[in-house]
Write an enzyme that holds these catalytic residues in place. Structure first.
Site, PDB file in Angstrom:
ATOM      1  N   GLU A  87       0.824  -1.219   0.000  1.00  0.00           N
ATOM      2  CA  GLU A  87       0.000   0.000   0.000  1.00  0.00           C
ATOM      3  C   GLU A  87       0.856   1.267   0.000  1.00  0.00           C
ATOM      4  O   GLU A  87       1.215   1.773   1.065  1.00  0.00           O
ATOM      5  CB  GLU A  87      -0.945   0.005   1.216  1.00  0.00           C
ATOM      6  CG  GLU A  87      -1.840   1.236   1.250  1.00  0.00           C
ATOM      7  CD  GLU A  87      -2.806   1.252   2.430  1.00  0.00           C
ATOM      8  OE1 GLU A  87      -2.769   0.323   3.266  1.00  0.00           O
ATOM      9  OE2 GLU A  87      -3.593   2.201   2.518  1.00  0.00           O
ATOM     10  N   LYS A 129      -2.323  -2.101  -3.249  1.00  0.00           N
ATOM     11  CA  LYS A 129      -3.384  -1.263  -2.667  1.00  0.00           C
ATOM     12  C   LYS A 129      -3.017   0.213  -2.853  1.00  0.00           C
ATOM     13  O   LYS A 129      -2.412   0.829  -1.974  1.00  0.00           O
ATOM     14  CB  LYS A 129      -3.561  -1.615  -1.180  1.00  0.00           C
ATOM     15  CG  LYS A 129      -4.597  -0.761  -0.470  1.00  0.00           C
ATOM     16  CD  LYS A 129      -5.045  -1.350   0.842  1.00  0.00           C
ATOM     17  CE  LYS A 129      -5.947  -0.385   1.574  1.00  0.00           C
ATOM     18  NZ  LYS A 129      -6.642  -0.972   2.707  1.00  0.00           N
TER      19      LYS A 129
HETATM   20  P1  13P Z   1      -9.301   4.211   3.852  1.00  0.00           P
HETATM   21  O1  13P Z   1     -10.121   3.424   2.880  1.00  0.00           O
HETATM   22  O2  13P Z   1     -10.089   4.858   4.930  1.00  0.00           O
HETATM   23  O3  13P Z   1      -8.329   5.124   3.180  1.00  0.00           O
HETATM   24  O4  13P Z   1      -8.390   3.171   4.618  1.00  0.00           O
HETATM   25  C1  13P Z   1      -7.761   2.177   3.913  1.00  0.00           C
HETATM   26  C2  13P Z   1      -6.592   1.725   4.645  1.00  0.00           C
HETATM   27  O5  13P Z   1      -6.370   0.566   4.819  1.00  0.00           O
HETATM   28  C3  13P Z   1      -5.671   2.748   5.134  1.00  0.00           C
HETATM   29  O6  13P Z   1      -4.448   2.169   5.381  1.00  0.00           O
END
Ligand code: 13P
Length: 363
Positions: A177, A219
């Site tokens: 991510e 992600k």
């Molecule tokens: P949000 O969808 O609220 O951005 O959160 C996703 C997430 O896993 C943040 O690390």
């Protein structure tokens, strides 16, 4: 590395138009969201809220995996059933957030580096034994004056790759991510440039650390203008006398202004340029978008491009699934069923968006 297990886990997580639910807020983040709604910031309130989520009827129809936090993976419902069993019974694979947070990057004012590599091998082994089959690590990239720096992008990409390799060694699918934040006054185009640069660096580092791309889930953020991007203004001339004109400027919200079509087009094109086809799935974070906009934008990507995409394009939202439910719950038992209804509704909306069949009327 058990490549077959990793491939199979990724396959199940991405199957049947489902997506992932992020419920891995750290205690400080969870407490902050509770405080805004006047909910007590206690261990019991957090546990009760997470029980509300995992026991929501029908959640497994659109959610394939739930990302938990260290506190949550060890918890039980009020009647003593481990959350892990509740999730397994619903057909939801448990995942775990394993980074220890984004800290200030030394010598780089305003920039962050995500920590958590020390002792990670041992922690991953413990989570695997508990039943987790995937993990999450979030890197944070800030856009600003002269930011992000090359060193911040490279340091975060390197950490993501070291984490991903350790996850695969332990049998967990790493969710990778790299989040380019919406905070700031940048344009859609600037977000595109930065996101592409970040993703290129991430895949260089993943290859360098010998991460098997078939066994990861990316992600990323959607490509969006910053929340403080100068608002498009309509200039309207109002007659104020025979020859005099007054100019009136009307503000419009930049987030709503960013057309759903434009966001879908730019985001898909950037991912085409930067994400190898070997990656099985892309699961977006919501990043502070409203629940409806996040669904509408995901929907448009699938509606327009699904047949041409080499990867599954799905969701891994936290706020865009949870926020309406949290606002209904407000910490009160009496609101529990209504909150669960709102939660499962948003989850189902996003399943429809993954199919490209969501309409705002559903919201
Ligand atoms: P949000 O969808 O609220 O951005 O959160 C996703 C997430 O896993 C943040 O690390």
């Amino acid at each position: 590395m058990n490549a077959q297990l990793l491939r199979e886990t990724a396959r199940i997580l991405l199957a049947d138009a489902k997506g992932l639910l992020a419920m891995d807020e750290s205690n400080p983040t969870c407490n902050r969201r509770f405080a805004k709604l006047g909910i007590p910031q206690t261990v019991e309130a957090r546990r009760a809220y997470r029980e509300l989520i995992v026991t929501t009827p029908g959640l497994g129809e659109s959610i394939s995996g739930a990302i938990l936090y260290d506190e949550t993976i060890r918890e039980q419902t009020k009647d003593g059933t481990p959350f892990l069993k509740v999730l397994a019974d619903a057909g939801i694979i448990p995942g775990i957030k394993v980074d220890t947070g984004a800290k200030d990057l030394a010598a780089h004012p305003g920039e962050k580096i995500t920590e958590g590599l020390d002792g990670l091998r041992e922690r991953l082994q413990e989570y695997f034994q508990m039943g987790a089959r995937f993990a999450k690590w979030r890197a944070v990239i800030v856009i600003g004056d002269g930011l992000p720096s090359r060193s911040c992008i490279e340091a975060n990409a390197h950490a993501l790759a070291r984490y991903a390799a350790l996850c695969q060694e332990a049998g967990l699918v790493p969710m990778v991510e790299p989040e380019v934040l919406m905070d700031g006054a940048h344009s859609l185009e600037r977000c595109r440039q930065v996101t592409e640069e970040v993703l290129r660096n991430v895949f260089i580092q993943l290859n360098c650390q010998r991460v098997m791309l078939e066994g990861i889930i990316l992600k990323p953020n959607m490509i969006l203008p910053g929340l403080a991007c100068p608002r498009p203004q309509e200039v309207k001339e109002v007659a104020a006398g025979e020859q005099q004109f007054q100019v009136k400027l009307i503000d419009r919200q930049p987030e709503e202004e960013a057309d759903v079509n434009a966001v879908a087009d730019v985001t898909v094109k950037s991912l085409w340029r930067t994400v190898p086809a070997a990656v099985p799935g892309i699961a977006f974070l919501s990043g502070g978008q409203s629940a409806e906009l996040a669904s509408a934008r995901l929907n448009m990507m699938n509606h327009r491009y699904k047949a041409q995409l080499p990867w599954a394009v799905t969701f891994s939202f936290a706020r865009a699934i949870q926020q309406p439910a949290l606002e209904i719950w407000q910490g009160k038992d009496a609101n529990l069923l209504a909150a669960q209804k709102a939660l499962v509704h948003r989850a189902h909306c996003n399943r429809d968006a993954r199919r490209g069949e969501y309409t705002s009327a559903m919201a």
